[in-house]
Scaffold this motif. Structure first.
Motif, short mmCIF file in Angstrom:
data_model
loop_
_atom_site.label_atom_id
_atom_site.label_comp_id
_atom_site.label_asym_id
_atom_site.label_seq_id
_atom_site.Cartn_x
_atom_site.Cartn_y
_atom_site.Cartn_z
N UNK A 111 0.85 -1.20 0.00
CA UNK A 111 0.00 0.00 0.00
C UNK A 111 0.88 1.24 0.00
N UNK A 112 0.72 2.08 -0.99
CA UNK A 112 1.58 3.25 -1.14
C UNK A 112 1.28 4.34 -0.13
N UNK A 113 0.16 4.21 0.58
CA UNK A 113 -0.16 5.12 1.68
C UNK A 113 -0.81 4.30 2.78
N UNK A 135 3.32 2.29 3.26
CA UNK A 135 4.36 3.30 3.11
C UNK A 135 3.89 4.60 3.75
N UNK A 136 4.78 5.25 4.48
CA UNK A 136 4.50 6.57 5.04
C UNK A 136 5.40 7.60 4.38
N UNK A 137 4.75 8.61 3.76
CA UNK A 137 5.51 9.69 3.11
C UNK A 137 5.58 10.95 3.96
N UNK A 170 13.85 8.78 8.65
CA UNK A 170 14.01 8.28 10.01
C UNK A 170 13.11 9.03 10.97
N UNK A 171 12.84 10.31 10.70
CA UNK A 171 11.93 11.06 11.55
C UNK A 171 10.54 10.43 11.55
N UNK A 172 10.05 10.04 10.38
CA UNK A 172 8.76 9.36 10.30
C UNK A 172 8.81 7.98 10.95
N UNK A 173 9.93 7.29 10.75
CA UNK A 173 10.07 5.95 11.35
C UNK A 173 9.98 6.02 12.87
N UNK A 174 10.55 7.08 13.44
CA UNK A 174 10.48 7.24 14.89
C UNK A 174 9.04 7.40 15.35
N UNK A 187 13.22 2.27 7.57
CA UNK A 187 13.42 3.49 6.78
C UNK A 187 13.85 3.09 5.38
N UNK A 188 13.03 3.44 4.41
CA UNK A 188 13.30 3.10 3.01
C UNK A 188 13.19 4.38 2.18
N UNK A 189 14.30 5.07 1.96
CA UNK A 189 14.24 6.33 1.21
C UNK A 189 13.88 6.12 -0.25
N UNK A 190 13.31 7.17 -0.84
CA UNK A 190 13.10 7.16 -2.28
C UNK A 190 14.33 7.82 -2.91
#
Length: 393
Positions: A111-113, A135-137, A170-174, A187-190
């Motif tokens: 799920x992209x969101x 995924x969290x953007x 990483x901020x979102x992952x926290x 954490x999976x960057x684009x």
């Protein structure tokens, strides 16, 4: 290899070809890396008349190169601030039924969101015991607890059920680890691909775009909204007096577009460089000729436009919000300031546009950092596949 059914409510289509390009590039990179990808991008039922009636013209399926996109319908109710939770329930009822009838059962649901895609696919994934990845953007987790009625609880339910939570910073992952099982959060960057930005043609492109070859070009790319800092630019521009400087603004909608146009009209800068919706190729050309990307946002994940600035050797002036500081090394690849500080924004703009050598040094350092950290779409696909495989295996 394995198969993926991806949910992406934000994905380009024949009506809105510039919406959700980051999702398209993510899924395209995954497909080109060998994963069998099918994409479900739901669209609202369209009323017969009015501004939203054009949604009825979107076909049920579209060919997007390495995969087919399916557009089943669901009830997306307005106003969003009150009824977004009800729209999610419609997604979760109607879209799994479509997937059951139209697609083969995959190894993974991606799920992209988190919402509504993750929540909407949750019944399907649980029914068939298929691992669900979300995924969290940025916006959903940055605003967690302040969503329309019922939405935050659905986000929590989805995060708690997901086999993997992929965060772009990483901020979102926290933040995600404070809600979901920390072991599921990665954490999976684009990223961006430098080969798409022909920097060796910069002067030729400037001539073609009728941009002064000696001017400092400042670029903004994003929605024309308060969240992206447009209000601060509106306050700044009428009195900003930077010699030999041109501004280019590229957006894809937003309720402050007219405010921005009025501010540019009152300034010494040209309205002909305010664009709403341009092709990917045109945007890459603008990145290629730019000297500085300005992004005065109030909240972000890790903005795609900063990766694109790095790939095009463009320095960055941005607010220190979300994961921006994970991308931009202050004083090395760009400059950071606090959101809402218009005086600081003006001072930094003035200093940077007066020092072409510093801008060039920052742009070169940005490209080097992009390559060193593996922030390209090929690297992104490899990381996503690794997260999927660890659960499948």
């Amino acid at each position: 290899m394995y198969s993926v059914t991806a949910g992406a409510i934000n994905h380009p289509d024949s009506l809105t070809p510039y919406v959700g390009l980051f999702n398209y590039r993510s899924l395209k990179s995954l497909a080109e890396a060998g994963t069998a990808v099918s994409v479900v991008s739901p669209r609202p039922f369209a009323p017969p008349i009015g501004p939203y009636s054009a949604y009825g013209s979107i076909p049920r399926t579209e060919d997007w190169g390495p995969y087919t996109v399916h557009h089943p319908r669901f009830w997306y109710l307005l106003p969003k601030r009150l009824l977004y939770g009800v729209s999610g329930r419609s997604y979760a009822k109607r879209i799994p039924a479509y997937v059951e009838s139209a697609l083969e059962r995959p190894d993974v649901v991606h799920a992209c969101h988190i919402y509504p895609d993750g929540y909407g696919f949750l019944p399907y994934a649980e029914r068939h015991d298929i691992p669900l990845f979300v995924v969290s953007h940025g916006n959903l987790l940055n605003s967690f607890g302040n969503h329309p009625p019922g939405v935050s609880s659905k986000i929590r339910e989805t995060l708690e059920a997901a086999a993997g939570v992929l965060c772009v910073s990483e901020a979102l992952a926290s933040t995600a680890r404070s809600i979901a099982d920390p072991s599921t959060v990665k954490t999976v960057p684009i990223g961006a691909n430098p080969d798409n930005f022909p920097v060796e043609q910069r002067q030729q492109l400037r001539r073609e775009l009728d941009i002064d070859p000696d001017a400092t070009l400042v670029l903004f790319v994003g929605e024309f909204t308060a969240r992206k800092g447009i209000g601060d630019l509106v306050d700044l521009l009428p009195d900003l007096d930077l010699a030999d400087t041109e501004f280019v603004f590229v957006g894809h909608g937003g309720d402050m577009e007219e405010d921005l146009r009025d501010a540019v009209a009152e300034s010494r800068y040209s309205l002909r460089h305010v664009y709403s919706g341009i092709t990917t190729q045109a945007l890459r050309r603008l990145f290629t000729v730019a000297d500085l990307l300005v992004l005065p946002s109030y909240e972000e994940g890790r903005p795609t436009v900063i990766y694109e600035a790095m790939a095009s050797e463009t320095a960055v002036l941005a607010t220190d919000v979300g994961g921006v500081a994970e991308q931009v090394v202050d004083g090395t690849t760009g400059t950071l300031f606090q959101p809402g500080d218009v005086d600081d924004l003006e001072a930094m703009l003035t200093s940077l546009v007066d020092d072409g050598g510093e801008l060039e040094r920052m742009g070169t350092a940005g490209l080097r950092r992009l390559r060193d950290r593996g922030w390209t779409w090929d690297d992104h696909a490899r990381r996503v596949q690794e997260v999927h495989r660890n659960v499948i295996d």
